[in-house]
Write a protein that holds these residues in place. Structure first.
Motif, mmCIF file in Angstrom:
data_model
loop_
_atom_site.group_PDB
_atom_site.id
_atom_site.type_symbol
_atom_site.label_atom_id
_atom_site.label_comp_id
_atom_site.label_asym_id
_atom_site.label_seq_id
_atom_site.Cartn_x
_atom_site.Cartn_y
_atom_site.Cartn_z
ATOM 1 N N LEU A 57 0.791 -1.206 -0.100
ATOM 2 C CA LEU A 57 0.094 0.036 0.081
ATOM 3 C C LEU A 57 0.981 1.214 0.145
ATOM 4 O O LEU A 57 0.423 2.316 -0.734
ATOM 5 C CB LEU A 57 -0.809 -0.275 1.258
ATOM 6 C CG LEU A 57 -2.045 -1.385 0.930
ATOM 7 C CD1 LEU A 57 -2.877 -1.271 2.385
ATOM 8 C CD2 LEU A 57 -2.896 -0.683 -0.092
ATOM 9 N N LEU A 58 2.109 1.297 0.392
ATOM 10 C CA LEU A 58 3.041 2.489 0.421
ATOM 11 C C LEU A 58 3.428 2.493 -1.195
ATOM 12 O O LEU A 58 3.547 3.813 -1.571
ATOM 13 C CB LEU A 58 4.080 2.003 1.147
ATOM 14 C CG LEU A 58 4.142 2.241 2.610
ATOM 15 C CD1 LEU A 58 5.327 1.898 3.389
ATOM 16 C CD2 LEU A 58 3.864 3.824 2.950
ATOM 17 N N ALA A 61 0.569 4.113 -2.642
ATOM 18 C CA ALA A 61 0.484 5.556 -2.301
ATOM 19 C C ALA A 61 1.561 6.370 -3.280
ATOM 20 O O ALA A 61 1.049 7.832 -3.540
ATOM 21 C CB ALA A 61 0.892 5.694 -0.744
ATOM 22 N N GLN A 64 0.028 5.255 -7.943
ATOM 23 C CA GLN A 64 -1.473 5.025 -8.051
ATOM 24 C C GLN A 64 -1.718 4.069 -9.121
ATOM 25 O O GLN A 64 -1.184 4.579 -10.412
ATOM 26 C CB GLN A 64 -2.397 6.207 -7.808
ATOM 27 C CG GLN A 64 -3.688 5.732 -7.989
ATOM 28 C CD GLN A 64 -4.592 6.899 -7.677
ATOM 29 O OE1 GLN A 64 -4.352 8.051 -8.244
ATOM 30 N NE2 GLN A 64 -5.916 6.968 -7.234
ATOM 31 N N TRP A 70 -9.219 2.599 -8.662
ATOM 32 C CA TRP A 70 -8.234 3.095 -7.655
ATOM 33 C C TRP A 70 -8.656 4.621 -7.863
ATOM 34 O O TRP A 70 -8.254 5.418 -6.654
ATOM 35 C CB TRP A 70 -7.003 2.775 -8.166
ATOM 36 C CG TRP A 70 -6.690 1.323 -7.775
ATOM 37 C CD1 TRP A 70 -6.696 0.370 -8.351
ATOM 38 C CD2 TRP A 70 -6.214 0.820 -6.688
ATOM 39 N NE1 TRP A 70 -6.592 -0.939 -7.861
ATOM 40 C CE2 TRP A 70 -6.088 -0.683 -6.753
ATOM 41 C CE3 TRP A 70 -5.860 1.445 -5.357
ATOM 42 C CZ2 TRP A 70 -5.689 -1.622 -5.771
ATOM 43 C CZ3 TRP A 70 -5.327 0.342 -4.374
ATOM 44 C CH2 TRP A 70 -5.657 -0.756 -4.591
ATOM 45 N N LEU A 153 -3.750 3.843 5.036
ATOM 46 C CA LEU A 153 -2.694 4.157 3.976
ATOM 47 C C LEU A 153 -3.681 4.110 2.734
ATOM 48 O O LEU A 153 -3.664 5.090 2.002
ATOM 49 C CB LEU A 153 -1.725 3.067 3.951
ATOM 50 C CG LEU A 153 -0.344 3.587 4.726
ATOM 51 C CD1 LEU A 153 0.625 2.068 4.576
ATOM 52 C CD2 LEU A 153 0.179 4.476 3.907
ATOM 53 N N ALA A 157 -4.085 8.268 1.314
ATOM 54 C CA ALA A 157 -2.818 8.369 0.549
ATOM 55 C C ALA A 157 -3.279 9.337 -0.540
ATOM 56 O O ALA A 157 -2.626 10.410 -0.884
ATOM 57 C CB ALA A 157 -2.310 7.205 -0.242
ATOM 58 N N HIS A 158 -4.418 9.135 -1.321
ATOM 59 C CA HIS A 158 -4.822 9.982 -2.412
ATOM 60 C C HIS A 158 -5.922 10.762 -2.115
ATOM 61 O O HIS A 158 -6.575 11.570 -2.914
ATOM 62 C CB HIS A 158 -5.119 9.080 -3.629
ATOM 63 C CG HIS A 158 -3.979 8.469 -4.094
ATOM 64 N ND1 HIS A 158 -2.542 8.963 -4.596
ATOM 65 C CD2 HIS A 158 -3.275 7.369 -4.239
ATOM 66 C CE1 HIS A 158 -1.604 8.315 -4.766
ATOM 67 N NE2 HIS A 158 -2.022 7.230 -4.385
#
Length: 288
Positions: A57-58, A61, A64, A70, A153, A157-158
């Motif tokens: 998931l990092l 992030a 994408q 997503w 996360l 993240a976005h």
């Protein structure tokens, strides 16, 4: 005071003293085992497993994915449900619990150190309880943190503003709490099973892989057989259900008021089996 009354009073005092002693012994064993679980030579694999979903998931992030899902915030609860079910629950928690709980006794036998516990003035059932609780605390802390960090996360993240509204004004916190609850129940159920596996089998890998296969084919099993698995009860609690595919055999999810107590009761029975087994256990290091 009559003799029978004095006898009853003395018996109660002895029972209370024994229970107090057992609790202190469990606490001492738990503290010792927690140090092994978190800082021992076998802990590296657990941290590696725990970092798998966080690392993924990092990466998401930073880069994408191009898929439309997503980019749509409304799709994130379903995406996390897929990640939680496929990676965190069925892989990280399953194999993490297998490694932690099987090594509670099997690791001691391999290291030829279990006899130190057996020579001490500790009931073997107390030893089982202390070791199980230490494994449970370890797994709940690690995998609970993984579940929380992974969900935050993915969402923040976005989509920071939308995620803040989702968690503080919407269903986000409720879903997060449910996922953590499922994580705790998974650690309780899988932990008890793998503790027993470590006690009964010299090579615990084979029964662990058999259970892993059984849990993965659960969606193909008839409704009655589905109930002979941990994953069925855990999936019944998932806040965002996901499709199991066109070949899945449909079964009614078990209500939470049955799934949670049922899992706890089965765990208690498995631990009683472990206590019975260790009471008759003899150490033969030469055969390991």
């Amino acid at each position: 005071m009559s003799a029978p009354a004095e006898t009853i009073k003395t018996s109660r005092t002895i029972a209370a003293g024994s229970a107090s002693l057992w609790m202190r012994q469990i606490a001492a064993i738990m503290r010792l085992e927690l140090k092994k679980n978190f800082f021992g030579k076998r802990s590296f694999l657990i941290y590696l497993l725990a970092l798998m979903p966080i690392g993924l998931l990092l990466l998401v992030a930073v880069v994408q994915p191009a898929a439309n899902e997503w980019s749509d915030f409304a799709s994130l609860p379903k995406i996390f449900s897929v990640i939680f079910n496929g990676m965190i629950l069925r892989t990280v928690i399953f194999f993490g619990c297998a490694w932690i709980f099987m090594n509670l006794f099997r690791g001691e036998i391999v290291d030829r150190s279990l006899h130190y516990y057996f020579l001490s003035s500790v009931r073997r059932e107390v030893l089982v309880a202390g070791k199980y609780i230490s494994g449970l605390v370890t797994s709940v802390i690690l995998f609970g943190a993984v579940t929380i960090a992974s969900m935050l996360l993915l969402f923040f993240a976005h989509f920071f503003s939308a995620s803040a509204r989702f968690f503080f004004d919407g269903a986000g916190l409720s879903q997060l709490f449910t996922y953590v609850l499922i994580t705790v129940l998974a650690c309780i159920g899988y932990g008890a099973f793998f503790l027993v596996v470590g006690l009964f089998f010299r090579n615990p890998i084979i029964p662990a892989l058999l259970l892993y296969g059984w849990e993965w084919i659960n969606f193909l099993l008839p409704p009655l057989l589905k109930k002979i698995s941990v994953i069925h009860y855990l999936n019944s609690l998932v806040p965002v259900p996901i499709s199991e595919g066109p070949f899945a055999v449909v079964a009614e999810p078990t209500p939470a008021w049955i799934a949670i107590p049922g899992l706890v009761i089965v765990t208690a029975l498995v631990l009683i089996l472990a206590g019975t087994r260790i009471r008759r256990m003899e150490i033969r290091y030469g055969s390991e």
